[in-house]
Design an enzyme around this catalytic site. Structure first.
Site, PDB file in Angstrom:
ATOM      1  N   CYS A   1       0.810  -1.227   0.000  1.00 41.12           N
ATOM      2  CA  CYS A   1       0.000   0.000   0.000  1.00 41.12           C
ATOM      3  C   CYS A   1       0.844   1.279   0.000  1.00 41.12           C
ATOM      4  CB  CYS A   1      -1.010  -0.046   1.126  1.00 41.12           C
ATOM      5  SG  CYS A   1      -2.326  -1.221   0.744  1.00 41.12           S
TER       6      CYS A   1
ATOM      7  N   HIS B   1      -3.989  -5.527   0.537  1.00 43.25           N
ATOM      8  CA  HIS B   1      -3.548  -6.121   1.804  1.00 43.25           C
ATOM      9  C   HIS B   1      -3.574  -7.647   1.788  1.00 43.25           C
ATOM     10  CE1 HIS B   1      -3.129  -2.453   4.214  1.00 43.25           C
ATOM     11  NE2 HIS B   1      -4.112  -1.987   3.469  1.00 43.25           N
TER      12      HIS B   1
ATOM     13  N   GLU C   1      -2.350  -9.483   3.969  1.00 43.29           N
ATOM     14  CA  GLU C   1      -2.464  -9.941   5.359  1.00 43.29           C
ATOM     15  C   GLU C   1      -3.872  -9.792   5.899  1.00 43.29           C
ATOM     16  OE1 GLU C   1      -2.866  -5.735   5.858  1.00 43.29           O
ATOM     17  OE2 GLU C   1      -1.617  -6.929   4.526  1.00 43.29           O
TER      18      GLU C   1
END
Length: 373
Positions: free
Chosen positions: A258, A344, A346
């Protein structure tokens, strides 16, 4: 319902548009920030504690917020990072066996103003049409002119450096000290689940403040480097961009997520820009141009890299593209083990389609260690 009578409240947008609602609980006052929306159906606690949302008023498009309470393990940072919450229906009860409390208690503990009973569908449609902008949520509905004056003084997100507001002040370690691989991570708004994912893959991470020098990161003698997610405009982070250039020069593996993705682009001379209303949700479709496979991803960003400049760069390859608007969602360097994505992998509570990226990062570290042994 705990509060039978709740104070009337409003949302005042920078262009003068007003939406009405009611204060959640007994909290009063005003909260300022850029208004944005997230389309996720679950994971509100992770959203509220994500450092990338620092300084933003969060509109949740899911009609019910707070119904499963909060859990102490489901946070992405220390405390809530959003500036305020705007929702349709707020639940004062936590209907989950392993809840550690209600969302109302969590908001009060973090002194965060929230308003509900808002026509969030109309508000989100307005943001989609007119773009993200500064706003104020307030119970001071009879003090409109003063609210307008205060709102006019709130800085625009374009050009605003916020990483320093959320970064750790001192370095710290995460994971097992006897892990196989060592990672120097630059915290420009890092989420805890990123650290968990790296630690689960046999990595010992030293997390550094946003303004740490390259020599400080290098002194840990890492096998690889990581650039985290984070809030605000990437362009003012000139020191971080310079540090990234020095990291790239080591030819050790580097992974960015990001804001880290945007920093990597800037370090390669590729510009960034503020998006109309950004990407925020857990159902964003991505195409992996390397494998040809699609991914459903979690996203949270209001800035993007210039795709045309990336395509024209001799040493950059676009690896992932957002299928809704064709923005560049992933890049890698052709000459070095350096890559990044604008979403993302994660994500908690999900989706988990992109978790393989951590495996690819660790694989690149293994390969580099063998080649340089």
């Amino acid at each position: 319902m705990k509060y039978q009578t709740r104070k009337p409240a409003l949302i005042l947008l920078a262009d003068g548009t007003i939406f009405y609602g009611k204060a959640v609980g007994g909290k009063e006052g005003s909260a300022f920030g850029e208004v944005c929306f997230n389309t996720g159906m679950t994971g509100y606690q992770e959203i509220f504690t994500d450092p990338s949302y620092y300084g933003q008023l969060m509109v949740t498009t899911n009609a019910h917020i707070g119904n499963y309470g909060v859990n102490d393990e489901e946070v992405e940072s220390e405390g809530i990072k959003i500036a305020g919450l705007i929702c349709r229906n707020f639940s004062y009860h936590a209907s989950r066996a392993d809840s550690d409390g209600t969302l109302e208690e969590f908001l009060d503990k973090n002194s965060v103003l929230a308003i509900s009973d808002v026509d969030t569908r109309a508000l989100v449609n307005y943001i989609r049409d007119h773009g993200a902008m500064n706003a104020v949520i307030s119970t001071e509905i009879d003090n409109l002119e003063n609210l307008k004056k205060q709102l006019a003084e709130v800085p625009n997100m374009n050009g605003l450096e916020l990483a320093s507001k959320v970064s750790t002040k001192e370095p710290y370690f995460f994971g097992k000290e006897d892990a196989t691989f060592k990672i120097s991570a630059l915290d420009i708004g890092i989420k805890k689940n990123i650290l968990r994912n790296l630690a689960e893959r046999d990595c010992y991470i030293k997390v550094f403040p946003y303004n740490a020098s390259f020599s400080e990161l290098q002194d840990f003698n890492p096998d690889g480097y990581f650039l985290s997610n984070g809030p605000g405009d990437p362009e003012p982070l000139t020191e971080v961009i310079e540090t990234t250039k020095q990291i790239i020069a080591t030819e050790k593996p580097l992974f960015g997520i990001c804001l880290g993705h945007q920093i990597l682009a800037l370090a390669n001379g590729i510009s960034t820009y503020k998006m109309h209303h950004g990407h925020r949700g857990i159902n964003h479709p991505i195409i992996n141009l390397i494998t040809g496979k699609g991914e459903i991803t979690s996203q949270n960003h209001g800035f993007a890299i210039n795709r045309e400049e990336a395509e024209q760069h001799d040493d950059i390859e676009i690896t992932h593209v957002h299928l809704n608007d064709k923005t560049a969602a992933g890049i890698r360097m052709k000459s070095k083990p350096v890559f990044s994505v604008q979403y993302h992998p994660e994500a908690s509570p999900g989706p988990h389609d992109a978790s393989y990226l951590f495996d690819e990062f660790v694989a690149s570290i293994k390969k580099h260690k063998l080649e340089t042994a």
